[in-house]
Design an enzyme around this catalytic site. Structure first.
Site, mmCIF file in Angstrom:
data_model
loop_
_atom_site.group_PDB
_atom_site.id
_atom_site.type_symbol
_atom_site.label_atom_id
_atom_site.label_comp_id
_atom_site.label_asym_id
_atom_site.label_seq_id
_atom_site.Cartn_x
_atom_site.Cartn_y
_atom_site.Cartn_z
ATOM 1 N N ARG A 73 -0.007 4.691 19.777
ATOM 2 C CA ARG A 73 0.561 4.863 17.947
ATOM 3 C C ARG A 73 0.462 6.196 17.381
ATOM 4 N NH1 ARG A 73 -2.631 1.110 14.625
ATOM 5 N NH2 ARG A 73 -0.937 1.410 12.964
ATOM 6 N N ASN A 105 -1.253 2.378 4.587
ATOM 7 C CA ASN A 105 -0.772 2.731 5.580
ATOM 8 C C ASN A 105 -1.853 4.247 6.677
ATOM 9 O OD1 ASN A 105 1.316 1.917 5.710
ATOM 10 N ND2 ASN A 105 3.019 2.651 4.901
ATOM 11 N N VAL A 106 -1.459 4.223 7.816
ATOM 12 C CA VAL A 106 -2.260 5.203 8.512
ATOM 13 C C VAL A 106 -1.793 6.469 8.896
ATOM 14 C CG1 VAL A 106 -4.496 3.027 8.972
ATOM 15 C CG2 VAL A 106 -2.634 3.940 10.557
ATOM 16 N N ASP A 107 -0.379 6.284 8.273
ATOM 17 C CA ASP A 107 0.721 7.057 9.740
ATOM 18 C C ASP A 107 0.455 8.569 8.520
ATOM 19 O OD1 ASP A 107 1.808 6.835 7.356
ATOM 20 O OD2 ASP A 107 3.375 5.715 8.120
ATOM 21 N N HIS A 139 -7.164 2.530 4.200
ATOM 22 C CA HIS A 139 -7.112 2.430 5.401
ATOM 23 C C HIS A 139 -7.248 3.397 6.516
ATOM 24 C CE1 HIS A 139 -5.630 -2.109 4.693
ATOM 25 N NE2 HIS A 139 -6.335 -1.822 4.597
ATOM 26 N N CYS A 174 -22.083 15.692 18.616
ATOM 27 C CA CYS A 174 -23.487 14.656 18.904
ATOM 28 C C CYS A 174 -23.195 14.753 20.454
ATOM 29 C CB CYS A 174 -23.634 13.704 18.291
ATOM 30 S SG CYS A 174 -23.144 12.480 18.049
ATOM 31 N N GLY A 211 6.542 -2.148 0.362
ATOM 32 C CA GLY A 211 7.242 -2.540 1.848
ATOM 33 C C GLY A 211 5.753 -3.144 2.041
ATOM 34 N N GLU A 239 12.099 -8.904 2.205
ATOM 35 C CA GLU A 239 11.346 -10.469 2.489
ATOM 36 C C GLU A 239 10.499 -11.057 1.356
ATOM 37 O OE1 GLU A 239 12.398 -11.951 4.655
ATOM 38 O OE2 GLU A 239 13.206 -10.663 6.318
ATOM 39 N N ALA A 255 13.061 0.320 1.124
ATOM 40 C CA ALA A 255 12.109 1.059 0.433
ATOM 41 C C ALA A 255 13.332 2.135 -0.066
ATOM 42 C CB ALA A 255 10.545 1.916 0.793
HETATM 43 P P1 NAD Z 1 2.637 -5.989 7.494
HETATM 44 O O1 NAD Z 1 3.607 -5.220 8.585
HETATM 45 O O2 NAD Z 1 2.006 -6.939 7.220
HETATM 46 O O3 NAD Z 1 4.279 -5.855 6.929
HETATM 47 C C1 NAD Z 1 5.486 -4.852 5.962
HETATM 48 C C2 NAD Z 1 6.295 -4.703 5.219
HETATM 49 O O4 NAD Z 1 7.229 -4.576 4.722
HETATM 50 C C3 NAD Z 1 6.844 -6.809 5.900
HETATM 51 O O5 NAD Z 1 6.778 -7.682 4.074
HETATM 52 C C4 NAD Z 1 8.560 -6.543 5.452
HETATM 53 O O6 NAD Z 1 9.249 -7.172 5.209
HETATM 54 C C5 NAD Z 1 8.658 -5.054 4.421
HETATM 55 N N1 NAD Z 1 9.536 -4.086 5.123
HETATM 56 C C6 NAD Z 1 9.944 -3.852 6.225
HETATM 57 N N2 NAD Z 1 11.219 -3.329 6.143
HETATM 58 C C7 NAD Z 1 10.931 -2.430 4.893
HETATM 59 C C8 NAD Z 1 11.827 -1.868 4.162
HETATM 60 N N3 NAD Z 1 12.641 -1.532 4.842
HETATM 61 N N4 NAD Z 1 11.109 -1.244 3.166
HETATM 62 C C9 NAD Z 1 10.348 -2.295 2.194
HETATM 63 N N5 NAD Z 1 10.162 -3.099 3.067
HETATM 64 C C10 NAD Z 1 10.131 -3.447 3.885
HETATM 65 O O7 NAD Z 1 2.576 -4.420 6.592
HETATM 66 P P2 NAD Z 1 1.563 -4.528 5.750
HETATM 67 O O8 NAD Z 1 1.676 -5.318 4.329
HETATM 68 O O9 NAD Z 1 1.531 -2.720 5.193
HETATM 69 O O10 NAD Z 1 0.624 -4.641 6.699
HETATM 70 C C11 NAD Z 1 -0.511 -4.099 7.677
HETATM 71 C C12 NAD Z 1 -1.584 -3.849 8.706
HETATM 72 O O11 NAD Z 1 -1.077 -3.083 9.296
HETATM 73 C C13 NAD Z 1 -1.787 -2.504 6.583
HETATM 74 O O12 NAD Z 1 -3.033 -2.548 6.654
HETATM 75 C C14 NAD Z 1 -1.518 -1.013 7.703
HETATM 76 O O13 NAD Z 1 -3.260 -0.351 7.428
HETATM 77 C C15 NAD Z 1 -1.184 -1.356 9.075
HETATM 78 N N6 NAD Z 1 -0.344 -0.657 9.900
HETATM 79 C C16 NAD Z 1 -0.308 0.203 9.453
HETATM 80 C C17 NAD Z 1 1.375 1.227 9.436
HETATM 81 C C18 NAD Z 1 1.586 2.810 9.413
HETATM 82 O O14 NAD Z 1 0.833 3.455 9.096
HETATM 83 N N7 NAD Z 1 3.284 2.889 9.141
HETATM 84 C C19 NAD Z 1 1.760 0.149 10.976
HETATM 85 C C20 NAD Z 1 1.673 -1.168 10.903
HETATM 86 C C21 NAD Z 1 0.483 -1.624 10.350
HETATM 87 ZN ZN ZN Z 2 -21.501 12.670 16.376
#
Ligand code: NAD
Ligand code: ZN
Length: 279
Positions: A73, A105-107, A139, A174, A211, A239, A255
């Site tokens: 990832r 997001n953690v990215d 997160h 450590c 998103g 969605e 977005a």
């Molecule tokens: P999710 O994967 O559950 O949902 C993504 C949402 O984004 C959906 O509702 C979808 O309809 C919407 N979406 C898709 N394409 C889009 C666009 N172009 N513009 C706007 N919206 C769009 O994501 P979540 O709700 O963030 O939950 C997932 C968990 O997993 C989080 O806790 C997160 O920490 C982690 N996660 C992070 C990343 C990252 O850091 N980028 C990626 C995947 C998962």
């Molecule tokens: Zn340590």
């Protein structure tokens, strides 16, 4: 995608007249940068669901496998760049200190966008990692590690060698095993970050949700806290989600096409920086 006519204008007006705004983002905002969402088609990896790998139990059982997944990832994310939605938010935060951002997001792409937005003002960009102080990474961050033994955190961008347990990254103080500094399923969020996020949610006139599938708690409840304290919810998502029926404005769009179109482009007027209208 079907959003009612005039919703974009309603969203723009609400945001332009808001004293304080909390933006809540999820994986969808980074999808157009090429970062896969968990619930999208590419969410599965070798038939594992993220819920089976992103857990403390999985790390105890097979740290090598968990690091292999995170290494993959991290490699994918390192090829991605912030998109116009990340950048529009970062520039808005630079213009207006009343705009807070909580991301699931953690990215690290919001932090990258903030650095890009701040580049012309580089002299005052002292700490680099969190240029605005108003970016709450609920997160954690995939390019940060935490020692599983002593808890020390550090930035960590080096490639991961997950060929065996012996090659996994170790703590420099450590020698304990490092783990990604992200909040795994079943773990609690950092209470200080969470407290700040809920304070923003309570004080916000608008929570702009972009998103997120709004099923991961407690992040999703930030938006309902804003609504329950008299504010509005604006949702941008192609969605429907559980928030759609309670949102003041819900826009079925992506977005990158919608965020730059609705964020205020002028500096806030008529109020001193830092003032909030709903307390
Ligand atoms: P999710 O994967 O559950 O949902 C993504 C949402 O984004 C959906 O509702 C979808 O309809 C919407 N979406 C898709 N394409 C889009 C666009 N172009 N513009 C706007 N919206 C769009 O994501 P979540 O709700 O963030 O939950 C997932 C968990 O997993 C989080 O806790 C997160 O920490 C982690 N996660 C992070 C990343 C990252 O850091 N980028 C990626 C995947 C998962
Ligand atoms: Zn340590």
């Amino acid at each position: 995608m079907t959003s009612r006519p005039g919703e974009r204008e309603r969203a723009r007006d609400l945001l332009a007249s808001a004293g304080r705004v909390l933006i809540l983002t999820g994986a969808g905002i980074s999808a157009e940068s090429g970062v896969p969402t968990f619930r999208g088609a590419s969410g599965l990896w070798r038939n594992f669901r993220p819920e089976e790998l992103a857990t403390p139990e999985a790390f105890v059982r097979d740290a090598r496998l968990v690091w292999e997944w995170y290494g993959m990832r991290r490699e994918a994310i390192s090829r991605c760049e912030p998109n116009v939605a990340h950048l529009a938010i970062a520039e808005w935060q630079l213009r207006d200190t009343n705009v807070g951002l909580a991301t699931q997001n953690v990215d690290g792409l919001h932090a990258d966008a903030a650095r890009t937005a701040r580049r012309p003002h580089a002299a005052s960009d002292a700490d680099g990692s969190e240029p605005h102080g108003r970016l709450l990474e609920l997160h954690g961050a995939i390019f940060r590690s935490m020692c599983a033994s002593c808890g020390i955190r550090s930035d960590h961008r080096e490639p991961i060698d997950a060929s065996s347990l012996a090659t996994l990254p170790r703590c420099s103080s450590c020698a304990g095993l490092l783990r990604p500094d992200v909040v795994w399923f079943g773990e609690s969020l950092d209470p200080i970050i969470l407290e700040r996020a809920f304070r923003w949610a309570e004080e916000a006139d608008v929570c702009l949700v972009v998103g997120t599938s709004a099923v991961v708690q407690p992040a999703a409840s930030l938006a309902t806290v804003t609504r329950d304290t008299g504010g509005a919810i604006i949702e941008v998502n192609p969605e429907r989600t559980p928030l759609t029926s309670v949102a003041t404005v819900s826009i079925r769009d992506t977005a990158t096409s919608m965020v730059p179109a609705i964020v205020p482009t002028l500096p806030p007027s008529g109020r001193p920086p830092g003032s909030a209208s709903k307390i």
